[in-house]
Design a protein around this motif. Sequence first.
Motif, short mmCIF file in Angstrom:
data_model
loop_
_atom_site.label_atom_id
_atom_site.label_comp_id
_atom_site.label_asym_id
_atom_site.label_seq_id
_atom_site.Cartn_x
_atom_site.Cartn_y
_atom_site.Cartn_z
N ALA A 235 -2.67 18.12 -23.15
CA ALA A 235 -3.47 17.19 -22.33
C ALA A 235 -3.08 17.29 -20.86
O ALA A 235 -3.93 17.16 -19.98
CB ALA A 235 -3.28 15.76 -22.84
N ILE B 194 -1.75 11.59 -28.80
CA ILE B 194 -1.17 11.98 -27.51
C ILE B 194 0.35 11.83 -27.53
O ILE B 194 1.08 12.52 -26.83
CB ILE B 194 -1.78 11.16 -26.35
CG1 ILE B 194 -1.31 11.66 -24.97
CG2 ILE B 194 -1.48 9.68 -26.46
CD1 ILE B 194 -1.79 13.03 -24.60
N MET C 226 -10.76 13.35 -16.89
CA MET C 226 -10.58 13.43 -18.34
C MET C 226 -10.62 12.05 -18.98
O MET C 226 -9.87 11.16 -18.61
CB MET C 226 -9.22 14.07 -18.64
CG MET C 226 -8.84 14.07 -20.11
SD MET C 226 -7.26 14.91 -20.41
CE MET C 226 -6.10 13.66 -19.88
N LEU C 227 -11.50 11.91 -19.96
CA LEU C 227 -11.56 10.72 -20.79
C LEU C 227 -10.83 11.08 -22.07
O LEU C 227 -11.23 12.01 -22.76
CB LEU C 227 -13.04 10.42 -21.08
CG LEU C 227 -13.50 9.02 -21.36
CD1 LEU C 227 -13.23 8.10 -20.18
CD2 LEU C 227 -15.00 9.04 -21.64
N LEU C 228 -9.75 10.37 -22.38
CA LEU C 228 -8.89 10.80 -23.49
C LEU C 228 -8.92 9.82 -24.65
O LEU C 228 -8.85 8.61 -24.44
CB LEU C 228 -7.45 10.93 -22.99
CG LEU C 228 -6.43 11.35 -24.04
CD1 LEU C 228 -6.55 12.84 -24.34
CD2 LEU C 228 -5.03 11.03 -23.59
N SER C 229 -8.98 10.32 -25.86
CA SER C 229 -8.85 9.44 -27.02
C SER C 229 -8.03 10.07 -28.12
O SER C 229 -7.96 11.28 -28.26
CB SER C 229 -10.23 9.04 -27.53
OG SER C 229 -10.47 9.53 -28.82
N ASN C 230 -7.37 9.22 -28.89
CA ASN C 230 -6.57 9.63 -30.05
C ASN C 230 -7.42 9.48 -31.30
O ASN C 230 -8.03 8.43 -31.49
CB ASN C 230 -5.34 8.74 -30.18
CG ASN C 230 -4.42 8.84 -29.00
OD1 ASN C 230 -3.70 9.81 -28.86
ND2 ASN C 230 -4.48 7.86 -28.11
#
Lengths: 332, 332
Positions: free
Chosen positions: A82, A73, A96-100
């Motif tokens: 995003a 991100i 939104m569930l965000l992951s790298n």
Amino acid sequence: MTTNLPSIKDVAKYANVSIATVSRVINNKPGFSQATLERVQLAMETLGYQPNKVAQALKNNSTHMVALSIPFIWHPFFSEFAFYFEKRLDAYGYSMLLSNNQSDSVSELKFLKMAKENKVDGMVGITYNDIEPYLSSKIPFVSIDRYFDTQKYDHVATITSDNFHGGKIAFDELSKRSAKKLAYVGKIAPFPNNTTERKRGFIEEAKKYDVDIQIYECPEDSLESQYLLDRVITNIESIDGIFCVNDEIAYQLIDKLKGTSIVVPEDVQIVGFDGFNILEGIPSPISTIKQSAKMLAFTAVDSLLTLMQGEQVDDVIIPVSFRQGDTTRTLN
Amino acid sequence: MTTNLPSIKDVAKYANVSIATVSRVINNKPGFSQATLERVQLAMETLGYQPNKVAQALKNNSTHMVALSIPFIWHPFFSEFAFYFEKRLDAYGYSMLLSNNQSDSVSELKFLKMAKENKVDGMVGITYNDIEPYLSSKIPFVSIDRYFDTQKYDHVATITSDNFHGGKIAFDELSKRSAKKLAYVGKIAPFPNNTTERKRGFIEEAKKYDVDIQIYECPEDSLESQYLLDRVITNIESIDGIFCVNDEIAYQLIDKLKGTSIVVPEDVQIVGFDGFNILEGIPSPISTIKQSAKMLAFTAVDSLLTLMQGEQVDDVIIPVSFRQGDTTRTLN
């Protein structure tokens, strides 16, 4: 965590009806009068009761959450993506569930597992790791930049930028500006994806005009990788135009060139790929093939929502365009 | 969405035990033999059964999700923050629900509501909107840059950078570089927050040395706001050092100066605040007071997890430092 939030029991007591009746009202099931409806609604408002969506998810099989897995991100292109992705989801009432996932495929698998366990309604991934775990799950999945057999996986769709055409444009724009001794610089991801089309488009277009291209390339995670740009610098006298597979490499190359007598764009012109902004309204100074993060993100959300309704979705290719910066000459 | 995932019933059938027994195994409740445990585990593995965390959340009152509300993920400082935030959360086994709140307080309230309904375990907000809804909920909340009465709200903690000291440093670094005719440029957020300390630190330090400061300021959302930098340009001949409340304004100012005969840093030196990178390893070229996005993010996660355990947390102030870029003269 302890809360003093009112429960369904409190609402029932306040409205002087049974818990089952409150539940019917909340879940829109038949079996109550208009008067009861109003009494329950009044009780919910007065007490500040909010139906528990986690509990509802069990019934409706929906959490109104979507997982986004991106490399990093902290990269202006992915953060723009995003941003628009969340904006579009929000318009449809989803979170939104965000992951790298970059440089940590373990973390990506953990995320996928968690996402499955939390029953997110769908997933979108820009991932250069092994994509197989996404495909083998039954979760609707939109892949950015990675293709696979949609005959086999009907819960999956792919969206890419027109990487091949982008490569062609890069050649054309450098040619227009009289660059004749051309080079391509890029790294090879461990799992092949559509960004390899950038190189292919560049080379195909060069072939059409009978122009040879010097290729500087190595696997992304190899030791060689740190010397890739040094190899370019060593041969820089024989080059007057460079197409970098992305803006990040273009930036790194420009940084290296500061230690030499070579001046950009007078001695060598450089075109990148991505076209991010440094800040809103302030484009990066690199001449580049611009992908539309906004179009990619909006299309990803729309395709995913269609898949989530059990329908199939065609793959989509988003157009790209050249953006003039400080690293190519201005055309008269 | 329809799935063919195995249910707890399938596991019970495969292991030839009751559903209640499988449930006891999953939830680590007593009441089964070692042989039963092994049979159930084998059944879960064979069928690929994953306990439903949404269902478990109802029992444990935890979803292992944390909500982060930031102004604008498409900003390099916030995206770096979000990167480290997710990294730290992930290390503790938590996921990040992310939302953008800038210029849309409705969307922020929607997010807060959804977050509450989904029963996230806690929230972190960098928000310049009305903070009251966060405080009145009982959800553990870490606020970045905004203070309030922690006596009244024991489920809340605040983390800021040392904005006051940052303002002082900005004055000192400009002074060291012989700037004497100083100006401050900033916008005023609708809800006051700790970033106003940047200006106060700058002015206090100037007072110590008996230096006058020209102030260019206006409310963020005012019509005036678009002319703020023009006012600076009009008076630029009377200025040789400028402290901008953030890097974004510094960038915009530098852009405006390109249309004049003024050269940075020869004629006027500029110091911003934030200190983001354009890409990993490539710092923005602006001389700036650098906040540590990493420290802020890690501390926010750690404080939140402590609050989530029902403990109180002290507010934290993170140090800042000067980073030399191209917009101030180099010191000998």
